[in-house]
Design a protein around this motif. Structure first.
Motif, PDB file in Angstrom:
ATOM      1  N   ALA A 189       0.838  -1.202   0.000  1.00 21.16           N
ATOM      2  CA  ALA A 189       0.000   0.000   0.000  1.00 21.16           C
ATOM      3  C   ALA A 189       0.869   1.246   0.000  1.00 21.16           C
ATOM      4  O   ALA A 189       2.084   1.191   0.271  1.00 21.16           O
ATOM      5  N   LEU A 190       0.231   2.381  -0.288  1.00 20.80           N
ATOM      6  CA  LEU A 190       0.862   3.691  -0.188  1.00 20.80           C
ATOM      7  C   LEU A 190       0.180   4.475   0.930  1.00 20.80           C
ATOM      8  O   LEU A 190      -1.047   4.453   1.058  1.00 20.80           O
ATOM      9  N   ARG A 191       0.994   5.154   1.745  1.00 18.88           N
ATOM     10  CA  ARG A 191       0.463   5.957   2.849  1.00 18.88           C
ATOM     11  C   ARG A 191       0.902   7.408   2.634  1.00 18.88           C
ATOM     12  O   ARG A 191       2.064   7.673   2.315  1.00 18.88           O
ATOM     13  N   LEU A 192      -0.022   8.335   2.829  1.00 19.10           N
ATOM     14  CA  LEU A 192       0.255   9.763   2.636  1.00 19.10           C
ATOM     15  C   LEU A 192       0.171  10.492   3.968  1.00 19.10           C
ATOM     16  O   LEU A 192      -0.790  10.317   4.717  1.00 19.10           O
ATOM     17  N   THR A 193       1.183  11.329   4.251  1.00 16.01           N
ATOM     18  CA  THR A 193       1.207  12.117   5.483  1.00 16.01           C
ATOM     19  C   THR A 193       1.617  13.540   5.142  1.00 16.01           C
ATOM     20  O   THR A 193       2.685  13.759   4.559  1.00 16.01           O
ATOM     21  N   SER A 194       0.781  14.500   5.504  1.00 15.15           N
ATOM     22  CA  SER A 194       1.073  15.910   5.236  1.00 15.15           C
ATOM     23  C   SER A 194       1.747  16.554   6.435  1.00 15.15           C
ATOM     24  O   SER A 194       1.499  16.185   7.580  1.00 15.15           O
ATOM     25  N   ASP A 195       2.585  17.537   6.163  1.00 16.29           N
ATOM     26  CA  ASP A 195       3.238  18.267   7.255  1.00 16.29           C
ATOM     27  C   ASP A 195       2.357  19.372   7.814  1.00 16.29           C
ATOM     28  O   ASP A 195       2.723  20.020   8.797  1.00 16.29           O
ATOM     29  N   VAL A 196       1.198  19.623   7.207  1.00 18.25           N
ATOM     30  CA  VAL A 196       0.246  20.595   7.752  1.00 18.25           C
ATOM     31  C   VAL A 196      -1.144  19.969   7.757  1.00 18.25           C
ATOM     32  O   VAL A 196      -1.436  19.068   6.959  1.00 18.25           O
ATOM     33  N   ARG A 197      -1.996  20.442   8.645  1.00 17.57           N
ATOM     34  CA  ARG A 197      -3.359  19.903   8.767  1.00 17.57           C
ATOM     35  C   ARG A 197      -4.318  20.547   7.780  1.00 17.57           C
ATOM     36  O   ARG A 197      -5.318  19.957   7.394  1.00 17.57           O
ATOM     37  N   ASP A 198      -4.037  21.804   7.412  1.00 16.61           N
ATOM     38  CA  ASP A 198      -4.855  22.489   6.424  1.00 16.61           C
ATOM     39  C   ASP A 198      -4.010  23.565   5.771  1.00 16.61           C
ATOM     40  O   ASP A 198      -2.853  23.766   6.127  1.00 16.61           O
ATOM     41  N   LEU A 199      -4.582  24.264   4.795  1.00 15.71           N
ATOM     42  CA  LEU A 199      -3.865  25.271   4.024  1.00 15.71           C
ATOM     43  C   LEU A 199      -4.684  26.554   3.976  1.00 15.71           C
ATOM     44  O   LEU A 199      -5.887  26.557   4.266  1.00 15.71           O
ATOM     45  N   LEU A 229       4.387  13.385   2.423  1.00 14.43           N
ATOM     46  CA  LEU A 229       5.305  12.254   2.373  1.00 14.43           C
ATOM     47  C   LEU A 229       4.549  11.017   1.910  1.00 14.43           C
ATOM     48  O   LEU A 229       3.509  10.662   2.470  1.00 14.43           O
ATOM     49  N   VAL A 230       5.072  10.379   0.887  1.00 13.02           N
ATOM     50  CA  VAL A 230       4.506   9.134   0.367  1.00 13.02           C
ATOM     51  C   VAL A 230       5.371   7.984   0.878  1.00 13.02           C
ATOM     52  O   VAL A 230       6.584   7.985   0.691  1.00 13.02           O
TER      53      VAL A 230
END
Length: 902
Positions: free
Chosen positions: A780-790, A801-802
């Motif tokens: 699987a691929l997991r996605l993690t953002s460094d911010v919660r919103d924009l 980050l993938v």
């Protein structure tokens, strides 16, 4: 399409009495459309419109971004400076912009897999297969003038044009146009008038465009950028790669960088802020004014104020008002507690605010001397520093505020407390982030003086421009509490003018700021008699790992502190040990903290014949310049040939992930009790060696394509005095760790899938343990953002980050799989990358191969609120990853996850 429908306006600021309205068109260079260029991209977009009414905030000053609504053409064009020039086929874009990172015409966009192999092991003779693509993404090894130095990218000439209308409510207002950075050799025209030329690519510059504006009518701004030839030793990028601004003020105004704040007295109970506020009269008659300064504490509360009466200011004159404001029980600025105060300086005419400028500053004291090295607020501080070039991975040289902030976040999380801006003034955003987050800074001026290192570098213009550029750097940067030392340059190569020129630079700098010491990067490396000792306050060496010469140099100058502003990744323990053993040795800045484009392959991992490490000297320390130079340079050259396109010497890779040497650093600095990494198996008959800027190709992994029983080299990093290694619960061996082992225990372990555990002890007690587990196949691929919103700010970004995971959610450590990205909603895919230093590919197309099981996708929000969705997929075998972020109106808070790529 009708003209009116092609033009649109975006309100960017408003007050009670009026508004500043700016129009923006075109995209920001999305991954899918960045290379469309020319007629198709510009057909539905027109030049931006800008109108200025009353400021509405009572200060008489408006500063607005000038980044939106530009047109661009790559290549030289005759006559493009003329206002009447036909630019209808040019590409529409927003600034900042770097054309060297964009895909080249006719470049391959499908061959990224050819160079996606994760191994960093390099033989002495570069392999002939597989054959890397000859033209892919921005990479062109055949036509790149700078070759590996600039990562095989292309410079050349580019043109920018902007159409705008500017309406002043008051005919007396003045308008200033500012460029934060253009690389390089920029010529600027407004309405057929040549405003000026600026050669240096790293200093801001400004023009008073008031006399040349067509009021209430069309204006045309044209910029020619010339980055032709051999201009840099590393990737510099090309274009207007930093922000642009318009500032509108009344005739009596505070000039650019006209507020200077120092804290000459710092105490537990009482401190003092000293301010010097310049006031310029651009009007036609004398003006009488007062200056009011108000200090606001870190919590938004008033902390002091003072009003200074000025004499009449003659037309065309500038005067300086001084203020000394006591601060009671000040909260001191430091890396651990980066408390920031605010100074609001107002120019008052008949009790009305004619102009106002807000400046942040920190209350802190600096002492540098040959006894205690560096003391901040009376406490000794050792620098755990890293050098950073002004590049930003898939963005190239483009500098956005969030990119700079994330860099500081990641470096702090990786154990750094200091950065060196190698080898040029950084963006203001980087310094702002260092102020807010608590990062010490060595601010450096330039890589060359009068004698160049490349035929077309800054040395061509240095004699005529150094005074203006150095003045600009100091005036812009001197209020930043994060800056604790100035550097006049890096490894300066000069003729007989060396000593005199250095004195001139230092003398000018001291007229602008006396609160920080001056050094010269590497100036003291070759001895105590270097001419730089005539004008520096702090000595600096490069690559002096054992400290022997370093100590002897200090003995000749015992009153001065010393730094090492470049050190090797392969000598982290030796450098830290020497610094900790000598109070006057302030610390080290490793080359480098963050991987960068260019100087391709200097961080290579050679694989000489097994058993020959002794010929390289001890593999954990450079064996001396003579032997190491021969060995390093004979191993593929100074760097390593194409497809290597980045240096590969950073503690942090190009997308913000830790590399092996940073794990060693964590153990040496005591931030981690134990770290375990396993070397990638070298080909039969060879062994890995770490020398100079290179390091071992090793991972936090016990998942290898290795046969049962194959010997694996395991490094356990710890400050403990013994290490026990377990494999699947059984003891493999116990080793003592002595000071001569440099905080490393090395084991040879027969490979068997399962669990590998290292237990570190000190004085018979366990201080930490770490386990590596064999993981499953990619699932699987997991996605993690460094911010919660924009927000809708053009500086807002989400670094996503993938990760490739197995069916239990564990990262597959060495997975190299193709990932395709799809974005929908209120935003765009601004760039993609991995940390692989030889995987040449596009940074703009919506696909990328992972490296060490990871890749990065950067999302940029649209200019309107909504939701942005990212989907990452890799064929039918892997479950796709999905992420949704809310885009809020600009001004709403962005939430950081706190992980920020660490």
């Amino acid at each position: 399409m009708p003209e009116l429908s092609r033009r649109r306006a975006l309100q960017v600021g408003a007050g009670a009495a009026g508004a500043l309205v700016a129009g923006g068109i075109g995209g920001a260079g999305s991954a899918a459309a960045a290379e469309e260029g020319s007629a198709a991209a510009a057909a539905d977009a027109a030049p931006a419109q800008l109108a200025v009414g009353a400021t509405g905030d009572g200060t008489g000053r408006v500063e607005v971004s000038f980044d939106e609504g530009w047109l661009f053409n790559r290549g030289d064009v005759s006559g493009a400076e003329a206002a009447a020039f036909d630019d209808s086929t040019w590409r529409a874009l927003d600034l900042p912009h770097d054309w060297s990172i964009e895909d080249l015409p006719n470049a391959d966009s499908t061959a990224g897999g050819v160079t996606a192999d994760p191994s960093l092991l390099v033989p002495k003779v570069p392999p002939t297969t597989p054959v890397p693509p000859p033209l892919i993404g921005p990479f062109d090894p055949k036509d790149s003038v700078g070759d590996g130095s600039v990562g095989y990218t292309i410079g050349g000439i580019g043109w920018y044009r902007k159409h705008f209308a500017l309406q002043h409510a008051d005919g007396q207002q003045h308008t200033e146009l500012r460029f934060d950075g253009v690389y390089q050799n920029a010529d600027i025209w407004l309405n057929d008038v040549h405003l000026g030329f600026h050669p240096y690519g790293y200093t801001p510059f400004a023009f008073d465009i008031t006399p040349h504006l067509n009021r209430n009518g069309p204006n045309v701004l044209a910029v020619r950028v010339n980055n032709s030839g051999l201009t840099s030793r590393w990737y510099s990028g090309s274009g207007i790669y930093r922000h642009t601004w318009l500032t509108i003020t009344n005739p009596v105004r505070i000039p650019l960088w006209g507020v200077y704040v120092t804290t000459p007295a710092v105490g537990e109970q009482q401190s003092l802020a000293h301010l010097e506020v310049s006031v310029a009269n651009l009007g036609t008659s004398p003006a009488r004014s007062r200056v009011r300064v108000t200090i606001i504490d870190p919590h938004g509360r008033p902390a002091g104020a003072q009003v200074t009466q000025l004499q009449d200011i003659a037309s065309g004159a500038t005067v300086v008002a001084s203020a000394d404001i006591p601060i009671t029980r000040a909260e001191l600025w430091s890396p651990d507690s980066p408390s920031l105060y605010t100074a609001r300086a107002e120019v008052l005419i008949q009790d009305e605010t004619a102009d106002a400028v807000v400046t942040t500053f920190g209350v802190r004291s600096l002492v540098w001397d040959g006894t205690n090295g560096f003391q901040l607020n009376g406490k000794q501080v050792k620098m755990v520093g890293g050098c950073v070039h002004d590049t930003h991975g898939p963005f190239g040289a483009v500098a956005l505020d969030r990119t700079e902030e994330r860099r500081v976040e990641v470096l702090k999380a990786a154990g750094f407390n200091a950065i060196r801006t190698a080898h040029n003034p950084p963006t203001a955003a980087l310094l702002d982030a260092a102020d807010r987050l608590g990062m010490l800074v060595m601010d450096e001026f330039t890589d060359v003086w009068d004698t160049g290192k490349n035929p077309q570098d800054y040395s061509v213009y240095f004699a005529q421009w150094w005074q203006q550029d150095l003045t600009t750097m100091i005036l812009r940067d001197r209020n930043h509490p994060s800056i604790v030392i100035w550097s006049l340059g890096n490894e300066i190569v000069e003729d007989s003018n060396y000593a005199q020129r250095g004195k001139e630079l230092a003398t000018l700098l001291r007229t602008l700021d006396t609160t920080r010491p001056i050094t010269l990067g590497g100036g003291s490396t070759f001895g105590a008699n270097d001419p730089s000792w005539q004008y520096v306050d702090v000595g600096d060496v490069h690559y002096n790992a054992d400290g022997a010469g370093y100590g002897a140099i200090h003995a000749a100058h015992p009153d001065k502190a010393m730094t090492q502003s470049e050190s090797f990744p392969a000598t982290i323990f030796q450098d830290a040990s020497f610094t900790n053993a000598n109070a006057w040795a302030v610390g080290n800045w490793v080359w480098a903290a963050w991987d960068y484009l260019g100087e391709s392959g200097i961080g290579k991992t050679p694989i000489p014949p097994a058993g020959t490490a002794a010929t390289w000297g001890n593999q954990w320390i450079n064996p001396g310049w003579g032997i190491a130079r021969v060995l390093h340079h004979s191993w593929g050259g100074f760097g390593y040939p194409y497809p290597y396109f980045q240096a590969n010497c950073g503690d942090i890779d190009m997308i913000g992930q830790r590399k092996p040497q940073n794990h060693w650093r964590a153990a040496v600095d005591g931030t981690s009790p134990v770290e375990v990494l396993v070397e990638r198996p070298a080909p039969a008959g060879t062994e890995q060696v770490a020398v100079w800027w290179g390091y071992y190709d090793e991972l936090e992994s016990w998942t290898w394509d290795a046969g049962s029983g194959q010997p694996m080299t395991v490094h356990v990093y710890t400050l403990g005095d013994s290490v026990t290694l377990l494999l699947n619960g059984s003891t493999v061996a116990t080793q003592a760790v002595t000071p001569g082992d440099w905080a490393v225990a090395t084991f040879t372990v027969p490979y068997s899938p399962g669990e590998l555990t290292a237990i570190a002890s000190k004085n018979g007690s366990e201080i930490g343990r770490k386990t590596l587990r064999t993981v499953g196949a990619p699932a699987a691929l997991r996605l993690t953002s460094d911010v919660r919103d924009l927000t809708t700010s053009r500086d807002a970004l989400a670094h996503v980050l993938v990760e490739v995971t197995d069916d239990r959610g564990q990262v597959v450590p060495d997975a190299a799989v193709p990932v395709t990205f799809q974005v929908s909603g209120a935003g765009e895919l601004a760039g993609v990358a991995s940390g692989n230093p030889h995987n040449v590919d596009s940074f703009r197309q919506p696909h990328r191969y992972t490296w060490h099981g990871r890749a990065l996708a950067i999302l940029r929000p649209a200019k309107s609120r909504g939701v942005i969705r990212l989907t990452a997929s890799s064929g039918q075998a892997l479950r796709p990853g999905m992420l949704t972020l809310v885009v809020r109106p600009s001004g709403a808070s962005e939430g950081s996850t706190g992980a920020a790529g660490a």
